[in-house]
Design a protein around this motif. Sequence first.
Motif, short mmCIF file in Angstrom:
data_model
loop_
_atom_site.label_atom_id
_atom_site.label_comp_id
_atom_site.label_asym_id
_atom_site.label_seq_id
_atom_site.Cartn_x
_atom_site.Cartn_y
_atom_site.Cartn_z
N GLU A 1 -3.01 -0.98 2.22
CA GLU A 1 -4.76 -1.67 1.44
C GLU A 1 -4.01 -1.86 -0.24
OE1 GLU A 1 -6.32 -3.20 2.51
OE2 GLU A 1 -6.48 -3.00 4.49
N PRO A 2 -4.03 -3.30 -0.61
CA PRO A 2 -4.31 -2.70 -2.37
C PRO A 2 -4.64 -2.78 -3.42
CG PRO A 2 -4.87 -4.93 -1.50
CD PRO A 2 -4.39 -4.35 0.10
N THR A 3 -6.45 -1.86 -2.54
CA THR A 3 -7.33 -1.23 -3.44
C THR A 3 -6.93 0.27 -3.02
OG1 THR A 3 -8.31 -2.10 -1.90
CG2 THR A 3 -8.60 -3.25 -3.27
N LEU A 4 -6.34 1.19 -2.19
CA LEU A 4 -5.98 2.47 -2.28
C LEU A 4 -6.26 3.41 -3.25
CD1 LEU A 4 -5.81 4.78 -0.35
CD2 LEU A 4 -3.04 4.11 -0.51
N ASN A 5 -5.71 2.66 -4.41
CA ASN A 5 -6.10 3.38 -5.57
C ASN A 5 -7.75 3.87 -6.41
OD1 ASN A 5 -3.36 4.37 -6.02
ND2 ASN A 5 -3.51 2.39 -6.79
N LYS A 6 -8.90 2.76 -6.01
CA LYS A 6 -9.99 3.04 -5.46
C LYS A 6 -10.11 4.39 -5.02
CE LYS A 6 -11.21 -1.42 -7.53
NZ LYS A 6 -11.42 -3.38 -7.06
N LEU A 7 -9.98 4.42 -3.95
CA LEU A 7 -10.58 5.12 -2.82
C LEU A 7 -10.20 7.02 -3.34
CD1 LEU A 7 -11.71 6.42 -0.85
CD2 LEU A 7 -9.69 5.47 1.38
N LEU A 8 -9.02 6.81 -3.53
CA LEU A 8 -7.85 7.92 -3.60
C LEU A 8 -8.88 8.55 -5.71
CD1 LEU A 8 -4.74 6.87 -3.80
CD2 LEU A 8 -6.29 8.40 -2.45
N LYS A 9 -9.25 7.68 -6.38
CA LYS A 9 -9.89 7.91 -8.02
C LYS A 9 -11.11 8.59 -7.75
CE LYS A 9 -8.64 4.92 -10.71
NZ LYS A 9 -8.13 4.03 -11.82
N LEU A 10 -11.89 8.12 -6.38
CA LEU A 10 -13.09 8.59 -5.64
C LEU A 10 -12.95 10.46 -5.15
CD1 LEU A 10 -16.06 8.75 -5.31
CD2 LEU A 10 -15.81 6.91 -3.04
N LEU A 11 -12.02 10.15 -4.08
CA LEU A 11 -11.44 11.41 -3.84
C LEU A 11 -11.15 12.36 -4.61
CD1 LEU A 11 -9.86 9.97 -0.51
CD2 LEU A 11 -12.24 10.97 -0.66
#
Length: 464
Positions: A78-88
Motif C-alpha cells: 500500500e502506498p499510504t502505509l507510512n501514514k499508518l506507521l507514523k500514527l503507530l
Amino acid sequence: MPTIKQQSSILSEQELQLLASHSNTSQASTFKAYSYQYRTPLANCQLNPSDSIEQLILMLGASPRGVAVVLPDTIESEPTLNKLLKLLTRRADIRVFWLGQLPSMETNLSAFVHCINEKRLQYNVELWQGYITRTFAEWLAKYPVAFITEDEDKTSEHQDALTAIGLQQVEYFTAQAALTDINDQKLLIIDISTFELRLVDILNRLSNLDRFPIIIIYGQLPENVCRSTYTLIEHFGFPILASLTVIPDRAQWRKLFSSLFSRVYLKHWVNEETIKTGAYPLYNLDTQMVSSYFCLYGMSKEQISTLPKPIDMRHVINARSLQEWFPDGIKREMRKQLAADLSCDIYHIDLCIDHPERIQRTSIFFTALVMARLSKSKIYWLVENEHNLLTDILKNFPISEVILSERLSHQLLTDPSEVLLAFLAQAQAQQINIIASLQQNRSTNEALALYGIETVLNKQSYIE
C-alpha cells in the motif's frame, strides 16, 4: 434496562452510549482490536476490520488506549502505509500483530509481535489479553476511591459490586463526613440524591487543597437536575467521567472503570518506547543569544534534563507532555519535583499549547494555564495554519507568546494576508509577543523587525 442519559468531559459519546447497553446480562468483550482487511474472529475480542489504510487511521486515531491492530504482510504494497506507521509511532500503546512474512527493511515499524500464521496470531492475542487483564486488576486493587452516599442499603449493594470487579480501596462518606474527611482519593463518586449534600462546600474545600479528583455523579433525579449539577462541577474545574440518571449495576461499574483505565491511566502501565526527539532553540535577535529551549512533544523528562544548561535558560514544555507525565493533574507541590526532574529552575518552565480553541474554559487545564501565567510562566501558542489565527483566543486565553509556523512565517515575509496582518495587530494590542519559525540572517532579521518580531524559532539547529 432503563435508558441512561449521561454526560462526560473524558469519555466520547460512543463510549457513553455503550453504558446504556452494557448490563449484567451483556457479554461484551473487554478487548478491542482493529485490522486491515482481516476478518477472522479473534477469541474474546471485538474485531473492527477496515478496507483501507485511511479508514484504519481514522479508527485507530479515535480509539482508547490499550487496543490492538492486526496487519497482514500484504499491507506493505500500500502506498499510504507510512501514514499508518507514523500514527503507530505516536501511539505506542497500540499492540501491533504482524501476520505473515516479516516486514521488509523499508517498513519502519519499530515494535510489533510477529505471527507467522493465524494459529500463532491467536496465541499471541491471548498473551496480550492476559497482560492487559492482569494490569487492569493491579490498577483496580490500588486505585483510591471516595464514595459519598447516605443510603445504607445501596451502600451495601455498591460495596458488593465494586468489590466484585476488583476495587479494594473504596472509602464511604456521609454528607457530613465528606465536608472534612475526603483527601487524596483519585476518584470521587457522588450520589447527588444524598440528603443535605453540601456539594459546593465539598468542591470548594477540595479545590482549596489543590485536590481535583475525577468525578462520577449519579442520582435518580430529573435529567435537568443532573445536567445542572454536571455544569456546576465542571465550573469548579473538576474532570467528570460520567453523569448518570440511574444507579449503575455491576457490569456498568466495570465498564466505567475500564473506560477510565484505558482513557487516562493505561499509557503509564504499557511499555512504550520513547520517541526519539529533541529541542529547538528560541533565538533572541536583540541579544543574539538563545533564550529558551522549545522541547518537542515526545521528549522525556530525562532527555530534557540532559540538555545544556546555560544560566537563566528557559524550557518550553508541550502541554501534552505534562498531561502524560501527570495524568491526575499537576498539583502545586509537584512543581518543585518537576523542576528537579528537568534539572532547571522552577521559574524557568513555560508551556506550549497547540489548539487552545479545544480547551474548555471551565476545565482544570484552563485553570492551570491561568495559574501558570500568574506565576510568571509564559504560555506559548503554536499556530500552524491561517485558519487557526483566532483573535478570540488572544483576547480570552492567558497567551503570552505566539509561534507562527514556518508556512505562516514565510507568508508574513513574502505575501501576508489581511487575516494574518489583523491577527498580528490584535496580538500587539494584547501585548502578546510574536515568534517566527525561520533561520535567522541579516535580511530576515530586518524584515521581522518591521513587524516588531524579536525572537525566532530556529529549526535548522536541533538539540538532542
